[in-house]
Design an enzyme around this catalytic site. Structure first.
Site, PDB file in Angstrom:
ATOM      1  N   GLU A 116       0.851  -1.187   0.000  1.00  0.00           N
ATOM      2  CA  GLU A 116       0.000   0.000   0.000  1.00  0.00           C
ATOM      3  C   GLU A 116       0.884   1.233   0.000  1.00  0.00           C
ATOM      4  O   GLU A 116       1.810   1.352   0.811  1.00  0.00           O
ATOM      5  CB  GLU A 116      -0.943   0.041   1.204  1.00  0.00           C
ATOM      6  CG  GLU A 116      -1.810   1.295   1.172  1.00  0.00           C
ATOM      7  CD  GLU A 116      -2.913   1.323   2.207  1.00  0.00           C
ATOM      8  OE1 GLU A 116      -3.794   2.204   2.097  1.00  0.00           O
ATOM      9  OE2 GLU A 116      -2.899   0.478   3.126  1.00  0.00           O
ATOM     10  N   ASP A 156      -2.845  12.234  -3.912  1.00  0.00           N
ATOM     11  CA  ASP A 156      -3.030  13.674  -4.138  1.00  0.00           C
ATOM     12  C   ASP A 156      -3.360  13.912  -5.610  1.00  0.00           C
ATOM     13  O   ASP A 156      -2.585  13.547  -6.492  1.00  0.00           O
ATOM     14  CB  ASP A 156      -1.745  14.414  -3.763  1.00  0.00           C
ATOM     15  CG  ASP A 156      -1.956  15.918  -3.663  1.00  0.00           C
ATOM     16  OD1 ASP A 156      -2.793  16.454  -4.410  1.00  0.00           O
ATOM     17  OD2 ASP A 156      -1.269  16.553  -2.846  1.00  0.00           O
TER      18      ASP A 156
END
Length: 262
Positions: free
Chosen positions: A88, A163
């Protein structure tokens, strides 16, 4: 295991696009580590924090004590059946990560995050929920991929809500771009998956385009859910976060993209 030069993928410095030379998997964020998070670092860090190193790691040995096995017996460790390993990248404060690890207790999670309060928060969740199948590398994920992860060593990769860099002039800073995807695809086992999720539709479109262009990957959803135009239904293991629930109530969309290594 040591990665030989012939096996090594090019670093981002070798990528043909100049802006890729400075891309990282993170942006430093402000934040203060709480007393509880600091205590979690002290109490749980030695077991669950995986130090960065510039050589490939043994992903069986890393999780040797996750089921009570002794990490001191190398022969016993190597004899254990290998559990699926999922990388992850960027877990924020770790809420979703902890829930996924609890939902998939037989899967091992290697989680990269450089935001210290986020690392502390996930360590705290690990302790509170007695989670044993997570290891955290508080280091830039690009360098972890380049140096610590052998080819075809991963069963999955999760990149949730990176982001989006909304402004067009900042799109080049987005994490999901061809050089990184090539690295990830090479480190997935055949049949392994890359799962990305975003709540910013233009980024979802870019992710779908970039992953579709990677020759080692195929879109899982095209055959099973053609009506979704390449996007995937939310997999059962990815929980709805508070942020996501709030967005859904406001009419915001969330797009999941799941590709498979071929």
């Amino acid at each position: 295991m040591t990665t030989t030069p012939s096996d090594a993928l090019p670093t981002l410095d070798d990528a043909p696009k100049p802006f890729m030379r400075t891309i990282k998997s993170f942006v430093k964020r402000a934040g203060r580590t709480t007393t509880g998070q600091a205590k979690a670092f002290e109490d749980l860090g030695p077991r669950f924090l995986l130090p960065y190193r510039a050589s490939a790691i043994d992903l069986v040995a890393v999780y040797a004590d996750s089921t009570g096995a002794s990490a001191t017996n190398d022969a016993q460790t190597m004899a254990q059946p290998a559990a699926p390993v999922v990388l992850e990248i960027g877990f924020g404060m770790g809420e979703a990560t902890a829930k996924i690890a609890t939902t998939l207790p037989d899967t091992h999670f290697l989680c990269c995050e450089v935001h210290e309060p986020g690392v502390g928060a996930l360590l705290k969740r690990i302790g509170e929920n007695n989670i044993t199948n997570i290891r955290i590398c508080a280091h830039d994920a690009v360098e972890v991929i380049d140096h610590m992860l052998p080819r075809q060593s991963l069963d999955g990769v999760h990149i949730f809500f990176p982001d989006p860099w909304h402004k067009t002039k900042h799109n080049k800073r987005r994490l999901i771009q061809s050089p990184l995807v090539a690295k990830l695809a090479a480190r997935l086992k055949v049949g392994g998956y890359l799962h990305c999720a975003t709540d910013w539709e233009p980024y979802a479109q870019q992710i779908l385009e970039v992953l579709s262009a990677e020759p080692l990957l195929k879109n899982r959803a095209l055959a099973t859910h053609p009506e979704l135009a390449g996007y995937a239904p939310k997999p059962h293991y990815r929980p709805l976060t508070k942020f996501e629930n709030r967005g859904i109530k406001l009419g915001h969309g969330v797009w999941d993209v799941v590709f498979e290594r071929i």
